[in-house]
Design a protein around this motif. Structure first.
Motif, PDB file in Angstrom:
ATOM      1  N   SER A 148      -2.269  -1.150  10.306  1.00 18.95           N
ATOM      2  CA  SER A 148      -2.001  -1.089  11.743  1.00 18.95           C
ATOM      3  C   SER A 148      -0.601  -0.566  12.044  1.00 18.95           C
ATOM      4  O   SER A 148      -0.349  -0.072  13.147  1.00 18.95           O
ATOM      5  CB  SER A 148      -2.165  -2.481  12.360  1.00 18.95           C
ATOM      6  N   TYR A 149       0.304  -0.693  11.084  1.00 19.73           N
ATOM      7  CA  TYR A 149       1.681  -0.239  11.283  1.00 19.73           C
ATOM      8  C   TYR A 149       2.133   0.506  10.034  1.00 19.73           C
ATOM      9  O   TYR A 149       1.919   0.035   8.912  1.00 19.73           O
ATOM     10  CB  TYR A 149       2.611  -1.425  11.552  1.00 19.73           C
TER      11      TYR A 149
ATOM     12  N   GLU B 171      -3.556   8.544  11.692  1.00 17.02           N
ATOM     13  CA  GLU B 171      -3.558   9.751  10.875  1.00 17.02           C
ATOM     14  C   GLU B 171      -2.775   9.551   9.575  1.00 17.02           C
ATOM     15  O   GLU B 171      -3.165  10.068   8.531  1.00 17.02           O
ATOM     16  CB  GLU B 171      -2.959  10.920  11.662  1.00 17.02           C
ATOM     17  N   ARG B 172      -1.695   8.793   9.636  1.00 19.81           N
ATOM     18  CA  ARG B 172      -0.858   8.604   8.453  1.00 19.81           C
ATOM     19  C   ARG B 172      -1.477   7.652   7.443  1.00 19.81           C
ATOM     20  O   ARG B 172      -1.407   7.882   6.246  1.00 19.81           O
ATOM     21  CB  ARG B 172       0.529   8.096   8.881  1.00 19.81           C
TER      22      ARG B 172
ATOM     23  N   ASP C 178       0.843  -1.186   0.000  1.00 20.92           N
ATOM     24  CA  ASP C 178       0.000   0.000   0.000  1.00 20.92           C
ATOM     25  C   ASP C 178       0.882   1.241   0.000  1.00 20.92           C
ATOM     26  O   ASP C 178       1.911   1.275   0.661  1.00 20.92           O
ATOM     27  CB  ASP C 178      -0.878  -0.007   1.256  1.00 20.92           C
ATOM     28  N   PRO C 179       0.513   2.307  -0.737  1.00 25.44           N
ATOM     29  CA  PRO C 179       1.345   3.511  -0.733  1.00 25.44           C
ATOM     30  C   PRO C 179       1.311   4.218   0.605  1.00 25.44           C
ATOM     31  O   PRO C 179       0.292   4.209   1.292  1.00 25.44           O
ATOM     32  CB  PRO C 179       0.713   4.380  -1.828  1.00 25.44           C
ATOM     33  N   CYS C 180       2.420   4.828   0.959  1.00 20.26           N
ATOM     34  CA  CYS C 180       2.499   5.575   2.208  1.00 20.26           C
ATOM     35  C   CYS C 180       1.692   6.862   2.037  1.00 20.26           C
ATOM     36  O   CYS C 180       1.923   7.616   1.103  1.00 20.26           O
ATOM     37  CB  CYS C 180       3.962   5.905   2.509  1.00 20.26           C
ATOM     38  N   LEU C 181       0.762   7.138   2.936  1.00 18.41           N
ATOM     39  CA  LEU C 181      -0.108   8.298   2.812  1.00 18.41           C
ATOM     40  C   LEU C 181       0.265   9.343   3.842  1.00 18.41           C
ATOM     41  O   LEU C 181       0.762   9.031   4.912  1.00 18.41           O
ATOM     42  CB  LEU C 181      -1.570   7.883   3.010  1.00 18.41           C
ATOM     43  N   ASN C 182      -0.019  10.609   3.486  1.00 20.20           N
ATOM     44  CA  ASN C 182       0.196  11.652   4.479  1.00 20.20           C
ATOM     45  C   ASN C 182      -1.060  11.833   5.311  1.00 20.20           C
ATOM     46  O   ASN C 182      -2.030  11.110   5.159  1.00 20.20           O
ATOM     47  CB  ASN C 182       0.602  12.976   3.794  1.00 20.20           C
TER      48      ASN C 182
ATOM     49  N   THR D  36       0.088   3.584  17.144  1.00 19.29           N
ATOM     50  CA  THR D  36      -0.062   4.794  17.956  1.00 19.29           C
ATOM     51  C   THR D  36      -1.145   5.678  17.342  1.00 19.29           C
ATOM     52  O   THR D  36      -1.732   5.341  16.311  1.00 19.29           O
ATOM     53  CB  THR D  36       1.257   5.596  18.026  1.00 19.29           C
ATOM     54  N   GLU D  37      -1.379   6.834  17.977  1.00 18.18           N
ATOM     55  CA  GLU D  37      -2.329   7.796  17.417  1.00 18.18           C
ATOM     56  C   GLU D  37      -1.884   8.271  16.040  1.00 18.18           C
ATOM     57  O   GLU D  37      -2.710   8.496  15.144  1.00 18.18           O
ATOM     58  CB  GLU D  37      -2.452   9.020  18.339  1.00 18.18           C
ATOM     59  N   ASP D  38      -0.580   8.428  15.865  1.00 17.26           N
ATOM     60  CA  ASP D  38      -0.036   8.930  14.606  1.00 17.26           C
ATOM     61  C   ASP D  38      -0.261   7.950  13.456  1.00 17.26           C
ATOM     62  O   ASP D  38      -0.404   8.362  12.309  1.00 17.26           O
ATOM     63  CB  ASP D  38       1.466   9.204  14.781  1.00 17.26           C
TER      64      ASP D  38
END
Length: 200
Positions: free
Chosen positions: A113-114, A107-108, A65-69, A102-104
């Motif tokens: 999950s990781y 959002e990301r 999966d692409p890394c999202l902001n 985590t909470e972050d």
């Protein structure tokens, strides 16, 4: 002559000690301000405040999966990584919910999950995610945090700033502030004693 030199040296020492105390107090205030505008808002914003026990239902690795902001849009040149999804049974309510690190993490990328860092080596990320998945399958019961207000229906494994960590963050400026105040008080006591001695 010697007495005047001693008095002069004493006054210089008191002035330096007073400056040190005031400097320590000023630095501690700046640290309090910095903590107040950076760490405290992140701590108060977190709704996952209650600790409970989670039991793993399934831990699967989906397609890359692409890394999202944080806005959910795909960054140019974003790294792709295996998407680990961990579903757990929340003991407090008996619901099946998704676990995030985590909470972050939520959002990301709310799909996984990781979420690894963008600059990490893909092979190392692949190995780490596989290790995390196997650990979840091995250790199926663990403490986690959920939102008692029900705003968030998911859970997190650990908080970025837990209460104990926040208290430890305030420890150093508090010690510096206390030390600075003690130095100022001792200097003032020394000056008061000197004045009393001069009048006798």
């Amino acid at each position: 002559m010697l007495a005047k030199k001693l008095v002069t040296a004493q006054k210089r020492g008191e002035t330096r000690a007073l400056c040190l105390g005031l400097g320590m107090v000023a630095c501690s205030m700046m640290m309090y301000f910095f903590i107040g505008i950076t760490i405290v808002p992140y701590y108060t914003k977190s709704v996952w405040t209650t600790e409970t026990v989670c039991k793993v239902l399934r831990a699967t690795i989906e397609d890359k999966d692409p890394c999202l902001n944080s806005k959910g849009s795909e960054d140019e040149g974003a790294t792709r990584y295996p998407c680990l999804q961990v579903w757990v049974n929340l003991t407090a309510s008996g619901q099946e919910v998704m676990l995030y690190q985590t909470e972050d993490t939520l959002e990301r990328n709310p799909k996984c999950s990781y979420v690894p860092g963008n600059s990490e080596n893909p092979k190392e990320v692949q190995a780490r995610i596989e290790t995390i998945a196997s650990n979840f399958k091995k250790y199926q019961t663990f403490p986690c945090y959920y939102d008692p207000g029900g705003t968030q229906t998911n859970v997190i494994l650990s908080r970025i700033y837990p209460p104990r960590g926040l208290l430890f963050t305030f420890l150093w400026p508090t010690l510096m502030f206390t030390g600075g105040c003690l130095i100022i008080i001792l200097v003032k006591i020394s000056q008061y004693v000197s004045v009393l001695s001069a009048w006798q």
